[in-house]
Motif scaffolding. Structure first.
Motif, PDB file in Angstrom:
ATOM      1  N   VAL A  72       5.098   5.419   1.977  1.00 58.29           N
ATOM      2  CA  VAL A  72       4.061   4.403   1.778  1.00 58.29           C
ATOM      3  C   VAL A  72       3.367   4.190   3.115  1.00 58.29           C
ATOM      4  CG1 VAL A  72       3.601   2.000   1.140  1.00 58.29           C
ATOM      5  CG2 VAL A  72       5.438   3.261  -0.019  1.00 58.29           C
ATOM      6  N   VAL A  73       2.040   4.337   3.134  1.00 56.81           N
ATOM      7  CA  VAL A  73       1.300   4.013   4.362  1.00 56.81           C
ATOM      8  C   VAL A  73       0.485   2.762   4.096  1.00 56.81           C
ATOM      9  CG1 VAL A  73       1.264   6.351   5.282  1.00 56.81           C
ATOM     10  CG2 VAL A  73      -0.605   5.613   3.844  1.00 56.81           C
ATOM     11  N   GLU A  74       0.590   1.819   4.971  1.00 57.59           N
ATOM     12  CA  GLU A  74      -0.025   0.507   4.741  1.00 57.59           C
ATOM     13  C   GLU A  74      -0.808   0.094   5.983  1.00 57.59           C
ATOM     14  OE1 GLU A  74      -0.576  -2.061   2.474  1.00 57.59           O
ATOM     15  OE2 GLU A  74      -1.467  -2.943   4.269  1.00 57.59           O
ATOM     16  N   ALA A  75      -2.086  -0.251   5.772  1.00 59.17           N
ATOM     17  CA  ALA A  75      -2.981  -0.517   6.895  1.00 59.17           C
ATOM     18  C   ALA A  75      -2.643  -1.800   7.650  1.00 59.17           C
ATOM     19  CB  ALA A  75      -4.418  -0.594   6.389  1.00 59.17           C
ATOM     20  N   SER A  76      -2.127  -2.790   6.937  1.00 64.27           N
ATOM     21  CA  SER A  76      -1.936  -4.091   7.578  1.00 64.27           C
ATOM     22  C   SER A  76      -0.478  -4.407   7.821  1.00 64.27           C
ATOM     23  CB  SER A  76      -2.532  -5.190   6.685  1.00 64.27           C
ATOM     24  OG  SER A  76      -2.130  -6.446   7.141  1.00 64.27           O
ATOM     25  N   ASN A 107      -2.256  -9.270   1.175  1.00 64.75           N
ATOM     26  CA  ASN A 107      -3.007  -8.437   0.220  1.00 64.75           C
ATOM     27  C   ASN A 107      -3.233  -9.181  -1.100  1.00 64.75           C
ATOM     28  OD1 ASN A 107      -0.663  -8.068  -1.308  1.00 64.75           O
ATOM     29  ND2 ASN A 107      -0.175  -6.118  -0.337  1.00 64.75           N
ATOM     30  N   ASN A 108      -4.002  -8.560  -1.965  1.00 65.41           N
ATOM     31  CA  ASN A 108      -4.371  -9.236  -3.218  1.00 65.41           C
ATOM     32  C   ASN A 108      -3.150  -9.527  -4.085  1.00 65.41           C
ATOM     33  OD1 ASN A 108      -7.493  -9.265  -3.404  1.00 65.41           O
ATOM     34  ND2 ASN A 108      -6.946  -7.291  -2.557  1.00 65.41           N
ATOM     35  N   THR A 109      -2.228  -8.597  -4.109  1.00 64.11           N
ATOM     36  CA  THR A 109      -1.040  -8.814  -4.933  1.00 64.11           C
ATOM     37  C   THR A 109      -0.310 -10.064  -4.458  1.00 64.11           C
ATOM     38  OG1 THR A 109      -0.897  -6.442  -5.364  1.00 64.11           O
ATOM     39  CG2 THR A 109       1.092  -7.736  -5.763  1.00 64.11           C
ATOM     40  N   SER A 110      -0.241 -10.243  -3.146  1.00 63.80           N
ATOM     41  CA  SER A 110       0.442 -11.441  -2.623  1.00 63.80           C
ATOM     42  C   SER A 110      -0.361 -12.706  -2.914  1.00 63.80           C
ATOM     43  CB  SER A 110       0.690 -11.319  -1.117  1.00 63.80           C
ATOM     44  OG  SER A 110      -0.506 -11.517  -0.402  1.00 63.80           O
ATOM     45  N   ALA A 114      -3.912   3.409  -3.502  1.00 60.15           N
ATOM     46  CA  ALA A 114      -3.635   2.056  -3.999  1.00 60.15           C
ATOM     47  C   ALA A 114      -4.131   1.057  -2.963  1.00 60.15           C
ATOM     48  CB  ALA A 114      -2.135   1.894  -4.255  1.00 60.15           C
ATOM     49  N   THR A 115      -5.341   1.333  -2.467  1.00 61.44           N
ATOM     50  CA  THR A 115      -5.894   0.610  -1.320  1.00 61.44           C
ATOM     51  C   THR A 115      -6.810  -0.536  -1.734  1.00 61.44           C
ATOM     52  OG1 THR A 115      -7.644   2.256  -1.263  1.00 61.44           O
ATOM     53  CG2 THR A 115      -5.784   2.608   0.212  1.00 61.44           C
ATOM     54  N   ASN A 116      -6.822  -0.861  -3.033  1.00 62.76           N
ATOM     55  CA  ASN A 116      -7.669  -1.896  -3.613  1.00 62.76           C
ATOM     56  C   ASN A 116      -9.153  -1.498  -3.546  1.00 62.76           C
ATOM     57  OD1 ASN A 116      -8.893  -5.086  -3.534  1.00 62.76           O
ATOM     58  ND2 ASN A 116      -7.380  -4.528  -5.066  1.00 62.76           N
ATOM     59  N   GLY A 120     -10.210 -12.653  -1.030  1.00 65.43           N
ATOM     60  CA  GLY A 120      -9.252 -11.583  -1.297  1.00 65.43           C
ATOM     61  C   GLY A 120      -8.848 -10.967   0.035  1.00 65.43           C
ATOM     62  N   SER A 121      -8.143  -9.856  -0.030  1.00 59.11           N
ATOM     63  CA  SER A 121      -7.618  -9.215   1.175  1.00 59.11           C
ATOM     64  C   SER A 121      -8.733  -8.688   2.081  1.00 59.11           C
ATOM     65  CB  SER A 121      -6.726  -8.050   0.755  1.00 59.11           C
ATOM     66  OG  SER A 121      -6.521  -7.170   1.835  1.00 59.11           O
ATOM     67  N   ALA A 122      -8.560  -8.897   3.371  1.00 62.20           N
ATOM     68  CA  ALA A 122      -9.534  -8.398   4.347  1.00 62.20           C
ATOM     69  C   ALA A 122      -9.508  -6.873   4.422  1.00 62.20           C
ATOM     70  CB  ALA A 122      -9.233  -8.989   5.719  1.00 62.20           C
ATOM     71  N   GLU A 123      -8.443  -6.278   3.896  1.00 67.92           N
ATOM     72  CA  GLU A 123      -8.311  -4.815   3.981  1.00 67.92           C
ATOM     73  C   GLU A 123      -8.980  -4.092   2.822  1.00 67.92           C
ATOM     74  OE1 GLU A 123      -7.207  -3.329   6.539  1.00 67.92           O
ATOM     75  OE2 GLU A 123      -6.391  -5.075   7.573  1.00 67.92           O
ATOM     76  N   SER A 124      -9.551  -4.841   1.881  1.00 69.81           N
ATOM     77  CA  SER A 124     -10.187  -4.200   0.723  1.00 69.81           C
ATOM     78  C   SER A 124     -11.573  -3.720   1.121  1.00 69.81           C
ATOM     79  CB  SER A 124     -10.252  -5.180  -0.452  1.00 69.81           C
ATOM     80  OG  SER A 124      -8.960  -5.582  -0.809  1.00 69.81           O
ATOM     81  N   ALA A 135      -5.081   7.246  -8.549  1.00 68.52           N
ATOM     82  CA  ALA A 135      -5.610   5.957  -8.064  1.00 68.52           C
ATOM     83  C   ALA A 135      -5.131   4.837  -8.969  1.00 68.52           C
ATOM     84  CB  ALA A 135      -7.138   5.988  -8.022  1.00 68.52           C
ATOM     85  N   SER A 136      -4.963   3.665  -8.359  1.00 75.94           N
ATOM     86  CA  SER A 136      -4.472   2.507  -9.124  1.00 75.94           C
ATOM     87  C   SER A 136      -5.142   1.239  -8.607  1.00 75.94           C
ATOM     88  CB  SER A 136      -2.948   2.387  -8.968  1.00 75.94           C
ATOM     89  OG  SER A 136      -2.614   2.202  -7.604  1.00 75.94           O
ATOM     90  N   GLY A 137      -4.964   0.158  -9.361  1.00 71.10           N
ATOM     91  CA  GLY A 137      -5.457  -1.149  -8.927  1.00 71.10           C
ATOM     92  C   GLY A 137      -6.942  -1.149  -8.657  1.00 71.10           C
ATOM     93  N   ALA A 194      -7.212 -12.688 -17.908  1.00 71.86           N
ATOM     94  CA  ALA A 194      -6.124 -12.996 -16.976  1.00 71.86           C
ATOM     95  C   ALA A 194      -5.086 -11.881 -17.003  1.00 71.86           C
ATOM     96  CB  ALA A 194      -5.472 -14.315 -17.374  1.00 71.86           C
ATOM     97  N   GLY A 195      -4.716 -11.414 -15.845  1.00 70.43           N
ATOM     98  CA  GLY A 195      -3.697 -10.371 -15.754  1.00 70.43           C
ATOM     99  C   GLY A 195      -4.273  -8.975 -15.641  1.00 70.43           C
ATOM    100  N   ASN A 196      -5.582  -8.849 -15.844  1.00 72.78           N
ATOM    101  CA  ASN A 196      -6.152  -7.506 -15.826  1.00 72.78           C
ATOM    102  C   ASN A 196      -6.471  -7.003 -14.424  1.00 72.78           C
ATOM    103  OD1 ASN A 196      -5.782  -7.562 -18.506  1.00 72.78           O
ATOM    104  ND2 ASN A 196      -7.920  -7.242 -19.070  1.00 72.78           N
TER     105      ASN A 196
END
Ligand SMILES: Cc1cc2nc3c(=O)[nH]c(=O)nc-3n(C[C@H](O)[C@H](O)[C@H](O)COP(=O)(O)OP(=O)(O)OC[C@H]3O[C@@H](n4cnc5c(N)ncnc54)[C@H](O)[C@@H]3O)c2cc1C
Length: 467
Positions: A42-46, A53-56, A202-204, A227-231, A423-425, A441-443
């Motif tokens: 998993v590579v994560e920018a932040s 992130n958005n999930t959080s 999965a970078t949003n 939302g996330s600054a990384e999007s 790709a996801s999310g 909601a939830g989508n």
């Protein structure tokens, strides 16, 4: 395991079967792939992804139709009913393959989050979410995305088949003979190409990229971005660079109840439990039970771009299960008044006009009638002490992205796959059609977790790990 300093040679010897770029919903893909025997990086920018992130940031609502929680609650639901809801809400514009795959996998995903990841999943049955025929949103106590993500991170960190490299940004990818090479950049500017079997973007989406939002979704470009600054649209850019097609780039999730100036989420449970929104002229301006995403633009169209959410003590109590609501109250955004006149004074509204507006809403609620905006959802009549919160409309995340098939494999315009790319999310086309009104909601989380989960299963199947 973080490994900024990990030597390239060592990582080469551990050539991953799958690189997952983005540790939000992408972690569901990492975990599922590892469960199926694949080696994952998993590579994560932040560095701050666990809280940024958005999930959080989400309220952790994951729809699953036909789940065991629904069965226990006596709710008769099915992927077909859920799919029909998606198509009704999007006016038939949602990507059919993705929508079918996600409405189909939701219940299995929720069960896996509980049984494999160990999250304490529960079915939310206190308020109906606009557009969902049945109670089908599953969540964790506190309805907190941060808690949900913490569970995914803990499980991934404990998995010897998963390596997490953070902070490290995926900046590009190129085909190799046996897969793809992911080009990673570290905060000091150093770059490294990591060969892998497959790559999951999965970078949003591109909510934090003002230029792209102006280009594709001008109606929400002036709104507060929450939302996330990384999007930044990295996944979209990298996918397009590899020949992918994209769709529904005008789709987004807005939210009509972001508290100002606190930038905390008041939440739509306030409206669904009986609250109303008024503008600076103390008038209601629409049907609040229609859906918080599309209502964001309506709030922004009011004088000053804000509105006052009005609740009472009953609604206040009903919203307690939401961490976000409680945080909004703790921030001082909710101001109480003993009567309508006092409330009007607190928010600089015309007292007589506000009294009339409340009287009209109360009459509809008491008589069970539809108002002039088409609102017939009146589960409670506002009474007693009244509370007000100034809110604005916000952009939460973008919903369109790279075209994918039912296995989250990225597609070209001609419908063929871009080999080894998934790709996801927010990086993928979701299930919300066009604009803001298709969002249910939830989508957001379902395409994030669900497409990552399905991508992992496809990578494992192609690697011969599962049939
Ligand atoms: C306030 C709020 C409330 C919400 N509530 C809900 C809800 O209740 N239910 C729902 O379904 N949806 C909800 N959503 C939407 C939902 O949160 C998102 O749709 C979903 O979390 C997106 O997941 P993701 O994996 O695409 O993105 P994220 O969770 O943002 O993860 C993407 C990750 O990729 C990282 N990244 C970005 N670029 C790179 C790169 N180049 N290289 C490496 N890493 C990178 C980011 O740092 C981030 O950690 C909400 C959103 C917000 C903002």
């Amino acid at each position: 395991m973080s490994g900024e300093g990990r030597a390239g040679a060592e990582r080469d010897s551990l050539r991953p079967d799958l690189v997952v770029a983005g540790a939000g919903g992408g972690l569901a893909g990492a975990l599922r792939a590892a469960e199926l025997g694949l080696r994952v990086l998993v590579v994560e920018a932040s560095q701050h992804y666990a809280h940024g992130n958005n999930t959080s940031m989400s309220t952790a609502m994951v729809p699953g139709a036909g789940s065991r929680w629904q069965k226990e609650a006596g709710i008769d639901d099915s992927p077909e009913i859920f799919l029909a809801d998606v198509m009704a809400k999007t006016k038939g514009n949602a990507d059919p393959a993705v929508s079918r795959a996600l409405t189909g996998v939701g219940a299995r995903l929720v069960a896996w989050l509980a049984d494999y990841v160990g999250l304490p999943m529960e079915l939310a049955t206190d308020i109906p979410y606009p557009g969902h025929t049945n109670f089908r949103c599953h969540t964790v106590p506190g309805r907190s995305g941060t808690k949900m993500l913490a569970g995914l991170i803990a499980k991934a960190e404990a998995d010897p088949k998963i390596d997490i490299l953070a902070p490290a940004r995926l900046v590009d990818a190129r085909p190799t003979r046996e897969g793809l090479a992911a080009l990673i950049e570290f905060p000091d500017g150093a770059q490294e190409a990591i060969e892998c079997g497959s790559l999951l973007l999965a970078t949003n989406g591109f909510g934090a990229n003002r230029e792209l939002v102006e280009r594709y979704i001008p109606e929400i470009a002036e709104a507060t971005y929450h939302g996330s600054a990384e999007s930044r649209g990295d996944g979209l850019r990298i996918g397009l660079g590899l020949g992918a097609d994209a769709d529904c780039l005008d789709a987004y999730q807005g939210h009509a109840a972001l508290a100002v100036p606190y930038a905390t989420l008041l939440g739509w449970a306030t409206m669904m439990h009986g609250g109303i929104l008024v503008n600076s002229e103390a008038r209601r301006f629409g049907n609040e039970s229609r859906g918080y995403s599309e209502y964001a633009a309506e709030v922004l169209a009011q004088p000053g771009g804000t509105a006052i959410a009005i609740i009472d003590e009953y609604v206040f109590e009903k919203c307690q299960p939401f961490d976000d609501f409680r945080a909004t109250v703790e921030a001082g955004a909710l101001r109480w008044a003993n009567n309508v006149e006092e409330l009007a004074e607190l928010f600089g509204l015309d007292g007589a006009r506000l009294s009339a507006t409340l009287a009209e809403a109360r009459a509809c609620s008491e008589n069970g009638t539809e108002d002039g905006f088409g609102r017939s959802w009146w589960p409670h009549t506002l009474n007693g002490r009244l509370g007000g919160v100034r809110v604005t409309g916000a952009l939460f995340h973008t919903q369109g992205g790279l075209r994918v098939d039912e296995h989250a494999a990225v597609l070209r315009e001609d419908g063929t796959r871009v080999e080894h790319l998934y790709a996801s999310g927010g990086a993928a086309v979701g299930m919300s059609g066009h604009g803001a009104s298709g969002y249910l909601a939830g989508n957001g989380l379902l395409p994030a977790l669900g497409l990552a989960f399905l991508a992992a299963e496809e990578v494992a199947r192609l690697a011969g790990r599962v049939s």
